[in-house]
Design a protein around this motif. Sequence first.
Motif, PDB file in Angstrom:
ATOM      1  N   ILE A 274      14.837  77.810  17.151  1.00 17.72           N
ATOM      2  CA  ILE A 274      15.678  78.297  16.065  1.00 17.72           C
ATOM      3  C   ILE A 274      16.192  77.122  15.241  1.00 17.72           C
ATOM      4  O   ILE A 274      16.584  76.092  15.803  1.00 17.72           O
ATOM      5  N   PRO A 275      16.210  77.229  13.913  1.00 20.50           N
ATOM      6  CA  PRO A 275      16.808  76.158  13.101  1.00 20.50           C
ATOM      7  C   PRO A 275      18.259  75.932  13.500  1.00 20.50           C
ATOM      8  O   PRO A 275      19.067  76.849  13.468  1.00 20.50           O
ATOM      9  N   GLY A 276      18.581  74.724  13.912  1.00 21.75           N
ATOM     10  CA  GLY A 276      19.936  74.449  14.367  1.00 21.75           C
ATOM     11  C   GLY A 276      20.086  74.478  15.872  1.00 21.75           C
ATOM     12  O   GLY A 276      21.147  74.148  16.399  1.00 21.75           O
ATOM     13  N   GLY A 277      19.038  74.899  16.594  1.00 23.81           N
ATOM     14  CA  GLY A 277      19.051  74.854  18.047  1.00 23.81           C
ATOM     15  C   GLY A 277      20.047  75.811  18.683  1.00 23.81           C
ATOM     16  O   GLY A 277      20.293  76.918  18.201  1.00 23.81           O
ATOM     17  N   THR A 278      20.640  75.341  19.792  1.00 25.75           N
ATOM     18  CA  THR A 278      21.513  76.206  20.581  1.00 25.75           C
ATOM     19  C   THR A 278      22.781  76.613  19.821  1.00 25.75           C
ATOM     20  O   THR A 278      23.344  77.679  20.080  1.00 25.75           O
ATOM     21  N   ALA A 279      23.244  75.764  18.903  1.00 30.91           N
ATOM     22  CA  ALA A 279      24.432  76.131  18.120  1.00 30.91           C
ATOM     23  C   ALA A 279      24.141  77.372  17.277  1.00 30.91           C
ATOM     24  O   ALA A 279      24.954  78.308  17.212  1.00 30.91           O
ATOM     25  N   SER A 280      22.990  77.402  16.648  1.00 31.80           N
ATOM     26  CA  SER A 280      22.607  78.578  15.864  1.00 31.80           C
ATOM     27  C   SER A 280      22.353  79.784  16.760  1.00 31.80           C
ATOM     28  O   SER A 280      22.647  80.928  16.375  1.00 31.80           O
ATOM     29  N   TYR A 281      21.843  79.512  17.957  1.00 29.04           N
ATOM     30  CA  TYR A 281      21.606  80.608  18.900  1.00 29.04           C
ATOM     31  C   TYR A 281      22.928  81.303  19.241  1.00 29.04           C
ATOM     32  O   TYR A 281      23.016  82.529  19.269  1.00 29.04           O
ATOM     33  N   GLY A 282      23.963  80.505  19.504  1.00 29.52           N
ATOM     34  CA  GLY A 282      25.277  81.081  19.771  1.00 29.52           C
ATOM     35  C   GLY A 282      25.790  81.886  18.595  1.00 29.52           C
ATOM     36  O   GLY A 282      26.413  82.946  18.767  1.00 29.52           O
ATOM     37  N   THR A 283      25.517  81.415  17.382  1.00 27.77           N
ATOM     38  CA  THR A 283      25.938  82.149  16.184  1.00 27.77           C
ATOM     39  C   THR A 283      25.199  83.478  16.074  1.00 27.77           C
ATOM     40  O   THR A 283      25.788  84.498  15.681  1.00 27.77           O
ATOM     41  N   LEU A 284      23.921  83.487  16.428  1.00 26.40           N
ATOM     42  CA  LEU A 284      23.156  84.731  16.407  1.00 26.40           C
ATOM     43  C   LEU A 284      23.737  85.746  17.387  1.00 26.40           C
ATOM     44  O   LEU A 284      23.874  86.934  17.058  1.00 26.40           O
TER      45      LEU A 284
ATOM     46  N   TYR B 131      10.513  85.399  11.439  1.00 25.02           N
ATOM     47  CA  TYR B 131      10.964  84.598  10.293  1.00 25.02           C
ATOM     48  C   TYR B 131      12.065  83.634  10.759  1.00 25.02           C
ATOM     49  O   TYR B 131      13.214  84.031  10.942  1.00 25.02           O
ATOM     50  N   LEU B 132      11.669  82.380  10.956  1.00 23.54           N
ATOM     51  CA  LEU B 132      12.620  81.378  11.459  1.00 23.54           C
ATOM     52  C   LEU B 132      13.424  80.783  10.310  1.00 23.54           C
ATOM     53  O   LEU B 132      13.425  79.571  10.063  1.00 23.54           O
ATOM     54  N   VAL B 133      14.102  81.667   9.588  1.00 28.38           N
ATOM     55  CA  VAL B 133      15.028  81.280   8.524  1.00 28.38           C
ATOM     56  C   VAL B 133      16.394  81.805   8.948  1.00 28.38           C
ATOM     57  O   VAL B 133      16.556  83.004   9.195  1.00 28.38           O
ATOM     58  N   LEU B 134      17.381  80.914   9.034  1.00 30.49           N
ATOM     59  CA  LEU B 134      18.628  81.268   9.694  1.00 30.49           C
ATOM     60  C   LEU B 134      19.309  82.481   9.079  1.00 30.49           C
ATOM     61  O   LEU B 134      19.762  83.377   9.793  1.00 30.49           O
ATOM     62  N   TRP B 135      19.390  82.538   7.739  1.00 30.25           N
ATOM     63  CA  TRP B 135      20.112  83.658   7.135  1.00 30.25           C
ATOM     64  C   TRP B 135      19.386  84.978   7.357  1.00 30.25           C
ATOM     65  O   TRP B 135      20.022  86.038   7.515  1.00 30.25           O
ATOM     66  N   VAL B 136      18.053  84.924   7.408  1.00 32.40           N
ATOM     67  CA  VAL B 136      17.284  86.137   7.708  1.00 32.40           C
ATOM     68  C   VAL B 136      17.540  86.577   9.150  1.00 32.40           C
ATOM     69  O   VAL B 136      17.736  87.771   9.436  1.00 32.40           O
TER      70      VAL B 136
END
Length: 443
Positions: free
Chosen positions: A273-283, A328-333
């Motif tokens: 995921i773009p941003g790694g584990t930090a973005s995963y937590g946000t998801l 789609y590995l685009v964070l906002w999507v």
Amino acid sequence: MTSVRLSKGAALLAVVALLISTVGDEVALVALALRGADRTGLTSVVSAQMLAGLVPGIALGGPIGRIVDRFRLDVVLGVTLVLECLIAATAAAFADGAVLLIATMLFLGALGAVAQTCVMALVPQLFPASEAQLRVNGVMESTRNAGYIVGPLLVGLLTAHGGTGLALAVDAGTFAFALLAVPVITHWLTARPVQLSPAPDPAPPPAAEVDETATETETTGQEPHEAAKGGMRVGLSLLWTGPQRRAALATIVVTVAATSVVNVLMPFFAHEIPGGTASYGTLLATWSVGLVVGPFVLRSRLGDRPTAVVAVGAASIIGLSYLVTAAYLVLWVMLAACLCGGMANAVQNVALRTHVMADCPPGVRGRVGAAYGATLQSSVAIGFALAGLVPAAWARWGILVGGAVALLTGSLGWLLTRALTASAPTDGSVSVPTLQVPEEKAS
């Protein structure tokens, strides 16, 4: 006016108690997992703890359903909360080794299954109208999901300042606080006038049949002792009655198993995921926000749509959200997909629970509720087991396949359920056949 005040007051307190006890459930789960990892250092112990919390709802569905149907709901719920409080307090002081940690999760899992079954039986008892059940289930779903967000955050705060012992002690306090709702529920059950009882489509029984037994049922919310015969077999036979109900539940079983595979694989997908584990937590947090918001959207948009069709349609949206997230590995999507997926997840839970409650005879609500919980938990367990066959390096492909299976199955199930609903008798927002207790199987 008295009944209205009782309804509003009891509903508010029941929701607050649910929030507190749900926070307690999450505190127990996270705190015991942290203690297991800290004291043993073995992933097998933590895995066994997770399974121990899941298995009782599947294996003990029959006895749990009979208990809920035989005894007063307020008494069963009160005893369950007391036991949860005592076990959590004991675990805070003594649960250190692997055996005690797993046993604690096993007992809390069994008691949690009893509490959830009590709630499923209480809602139609206190809110006979299907529209009211839908609203109450929506509020309770949002409240429960809010507890899932608050619980882990509370554990992190408490563990940082006083260790897992403090977290478990506070956990015991949450169950004790939830006991405040029991006297109000008792008062409501005993004071509720007879005219507020459900008025199903079938004709009422002759006057000769409305005797002391009927009075006992109205005041306690339970049928006589003889009605509690039979267990999981009776619950499952009623749960799967009718082609529409079978189509909806079969679709949910497959989609829940498919998305449970995805849930296991998501942590392995985090590094892509773009941003790694930090973005995963946000998801994950975004999905949780959707879980809280979803029921409110359902209340304003459902209209007169049948709940079975809504539940199955939501299942397909959950599959689509996972498919988009992995494709789609685009964070906002990915964030948008998780928000929609969380909302659909909550809508599915509310609509399906309301659909199951809608026409369930009062004397078997406990067994049907236990069968419902066991069915969903079995689907989750199957998904967890299947996920173990997927190599970690194939996590993204596993998520794509799981999402696609859920989307395809949900779409086909939606078409089938919609067609069956069109030919079934309607009852407002709920379209289901009237259930009859199979007397020959209840012995």
